[in-house]
Write a protein that holds these residues in place. Sequence first.
Motif, PDB file in Angstrom:
ATOM      1  N   GLU A  61      92.381  80.012  25.035  1.00 40.93           N
ATOM      2  CA  GLU A  61      91.543  81.176  24.730  1.00 40.93           C
ATOM      3  C   GLU A  61      92.395  82.380  24.304  1.00 40.93           C
ATOM      4  OE1 GLU A  61      88.207  81.882  27.545  1.00 40.93           O
ATOM      5  OE2 GLU A  61      89.290  80.402  28.751  1.00 40.93           O
ATOM      6  N   PRO A  62      92.320  82.756  23.046  1.00 39.06           N
ATOM      7  CA  PRO A  62      93.104  83.910  22.595  1.00 39.06           C
ATOM      8  C   PRO A  62      92.713  85.206  23.309  1.00 39.06           C
ATOM      9  CG  PRO A  62      91.950  82.859  20.750  1.00 39.06           C
ATOM     10  CD  PRO A  62      91.571  82.119  21.984  1.00 39.06           C
ATOM     11  N   GLY A  63      91.487  85.299  23.785  1.00 39.27           N
ATOM     12  CA  GLY A  63      91.012  86.518  24.443  1.00 39.27           C
ATOM     13  C   GLY A  63      91.411  86.655  25.897  1.00 39.27           C
ATOM     14  N   VAL A  64      91.974  85.599  26.480  1.00 35.83           N
ATOM     15  CA  VAL A  64      92.491  85.685  27.848  1.00 35.83           C
ATOM     16  C   VAL A  64      93.953  86.072  27.710  1.00 35.83           C
ATOM     17  CG1 VAL A  64      92.936  84.465  30.003  1.00 35.83           C
ATOM     18  CG2 VAL A  64      90.852  83.971  28.710  1.00 35.83           C
ATOM     19  N   LEU A  65      94.283  87.295  28.139  1.00 33.90           N
ATOM     20  CA  LEU A  65      95.626  87.826  27.889  1.00 33.90           C
ATOM     21  C   LEU A  65      96.593  87.605  29.035  1.00 33.90           C
ATOM     22  CD1 LEU A  65      94.631  91.166  26.133  1.00 33.90           C
ATOM     23  CD2 LEU A  65      95.092  88.920  25.124  1.00 33.90           C
ATOM     24  N   SER A  66      96.144  87.769  30.277  1.00 34.65           N
ATOM     25  CA  SER A  66      97.070  87.543  31.391  1.00 34.65           C
ATOM     26  C   SER A  66      96.341  87.400  32.714  1.00 34.65           C
ATOM     27  CB  SER A  66      98.092  88.679  31.504  1.00 34.65           C
ATOM     28  OG  SER A  66      97.507  89.844  32.033  1.00 34.65           O
ATOM     29  N   TYR A  67      97.018  86.695  33.604  1.00 37.34           N
ATOM     30  CA  TYR A  67      96.620  86.582  35.006  1.00 37.34           C
ATOM     31  C   TYR A  67      97.867  86.863  35.841  1.00 37.34           C
ATOM     32  CZ  TYR A  67      92.510  83.735  33.702  1.00 37.34           C
ATOM     33  OH  TYR A  67      91.342  83.265  33.181  1.00 37.34           O
ATOM     34  N   THR A  68      97.695  87.625  36.895  1.00 35.08           N
ATOM     35  CA  THR A  68      98.728  87.776  37.914  1.00 35.08           C
ATOM     36  C   THR A  68      98.045  87.523  39.242  1.00 35.08           C
ATOM     37  OG1 THR A  68      99.902  89.426  36.599  1.00 35.08           O
ATOM     38  CG2 THR A  68     100.419  89.342  38.961  1.00 35.08           C
ATOM     39  N   VAL A  69      98.565  86.562  40.004  1.00 34.24           N
ATOM     40  CA  VAL A  69      97.949  86.189  41.279  1.00 34.24           C
ATOM     41  C   VAL A  69      98.928  86.485  42.397  1.00 34.24           C
ATOM     42  CG1 VAL A  69      96.898  84.323  42.610  1.00 34.24           C
ATOM     43  CG2 VAL A  69      96.678  84.346  40.107  1.00 34.24           C
ATOM     44  N   VAL A  70      98.438  87.171  43.420  1.00 31.62           N
ATOM     45  CA  VAL A  70      99.257  87.465  44.596  1.00 31.62           C
ATOM     46  C   VAL A  70      98.484  87.085  45.848  1.00 31.62           C
ATOM     47  CG1 VAL A  70     100.596  89.307  43.485  1.00 31.62           C
ATOM     48  CG2 VAL A  70      98.484  89.878  44.701  1.00 31.62           C
ATOM     49  N   ALA A  71      99.238  86.784  46.912  1.00 33.28           N
ATOM     50  CA  ALA A  71      98.640  86.485  48.213  1.00 33.28           C
ATOM     51  C   ALA A  71      99.170  87.486  49.224  1.00 33.28           C
ATOM     52  CB  ALA A  71      98.972  85.062  48.652  1.00 33.28           C
ATOM     53  N   ASP A  72      98.323  87.851  50.149  1.00 29.73           N
ATOM     54  CA  ASP A  72      98.728  88.738  51.237  1.00 29.73           C
ATOM     55  C   ASP A  72      99.815  88.038  52.045  1.00 29.73           C
ATOM     56  OD1 ASP A  72      98.828  90.067  53.780  1.00 29.73           O
ATOM     57  OD2 ASP A  72      96.817  90.870  53.427  1.00 29.73           O
ATOM     58  N   LYS A  73     100.915  88.722  52.309  1.00 32.93           N
ATOM     59  CA  LYS A  73     102.022  88.113  53.070  1.00 32.93           C
ATOM     60  C   LYS A  73     101.604  87.776  54.496  1.00 32.93           C
ATOM     61  CE  LYS A  73     106.168  89.765  50.788  1.00 32.93           C
ATOM     62  NZ  LYS A  73     107.455  90.436  50.982  1.00 32.93           N
ATOM     63  N   LYS A  74     100.658  88.510  55.045  1.00 32.53           N
ATOM     64  CA  LYS A  74     100.214  88.264  56.418  1.00 32.53           C
ATOM     65  C   LYS A  74      99.081  87.247  56.491  1.00 32.53           C
ATOM     66  CE  LYS A  74     101.537  92.877  57.892  1.00 32.53           C
ATOM     67  NZ  LYS A  74     101.061  94.178  58.303  1.00 32.53           N
ATOM     68  N   ASP A  75      98.434  86.992  55.345  1.00 29.80           N
ATOM     69  CA  ASP A  75      97.318  86.044  55.312  1.00 29.80           C
ATOM     70  C   ASP A  75      97.261  85.417  53.917  1.00 29.80           C
ATOM     71  OD1 ASP A  75      94.956  84.603  55.401  1.00 29.80           O
ATOM     72  OD2 ASP A  75      93.662  86.349  55.665  1.00 29.80           O
ATOM     73  N   ALA A  76      97.924  84.291  53.748  1.00 31.37           N
ATOM     74  CA  ALA A  76      98.038  83.643  52.435  1.00 31.37           C
ATOM     75  C   ALA A  76      96.696  83.230  51.851  1.00 31.37           C
ATOM     76  CB  ALA A  76      98.957  82.431  52.540  1.00 31.37           C
ATOM     77  N   SER A  77      95.667  83.183  52.676  1.00 32.09           N
ATOM     78  CA  SER A  77      94.348  82.805  52.163  1.00 32.09           C
ATOM     79  C   SER A  77      93.596  83.995  51.565  1.00 32.09           C
ATOM     80  CB  SER A  77      93.515  82.141  53.263  1.00 32.09           C
ATOM     81  OG  SER A  77      93.216  83.062  54.283  1.00 32.09           O
ATOM     82  N   SER A  78      94.195  85.171  51.599  1.00 29.87           N
ATOM     83  CA  SER A  78      93.640  86.356  50.925  1.00 29.87           C
ATOM     84  C   SER A  78      94.353  86.502  49.593  1.00 29.87           C
ATOM     85  CB  SER A  78      93.832  87.613  51.774  1.00 29.87           C
ATOM     86  OG  SER A  78      93.026  87.564  52.916  1.00 29.87           O
ATOM     87  N   ILE A  79      93.653  86.145  48.530  1.00 27.45           N
ATOM     88  CA  ILE A  79      94.205  86.088  47.179  1.00 27.45           C
ATOM     89  C   ILE A  79      93.654  87.252  46.362  1.00 27.45           C
ATOM     90  CG2 ILE A  79      94.321  84.697  45.053  1.00 27.45           C
ATOM     91  CD1 ILE A  79      95.669  83.269  47.350  1.00 27.45           C
TER      92      ILE A  79
END
Length: 130
Positions: A61-79
Amino acid sequence: MMKRILLTTVFLSIFNFLSLTATAQVNTKMHRIAKIKVDANQLERYQVALQEQMNAAIQLEPGVLSYTVVADKKDASSITIFEVYASLEAYQSHIATPHFKKYKETVKDMVLSLELIDTELVARVQKADY
């Protein structure tokens, strides 16, 4: 002489204003934050499905430019996902794709909560080699 300086200053002020206005109108990018709480017992499966969806979107998809995904260091299930699309139309097209629909179906029982936050870009700075 003073009149010429005043006219030049007024002209430059108007030109700068019009340039800023035109730039603001041209920027149609959509910036969104997705806050996701994932079932901790299914976190690895969730991450695989998310990675698959993001890879497909960026490649197809040319219109999807970027994703950055991070997780909480204290709770990896919080994205938290920072998403950038070329426009609202690009986002709407994205959520209608087979790979996005597959992702949503795959993770529907893994996601405990989802909050979508539409944002306005205030500033973005990065090093040239980043």
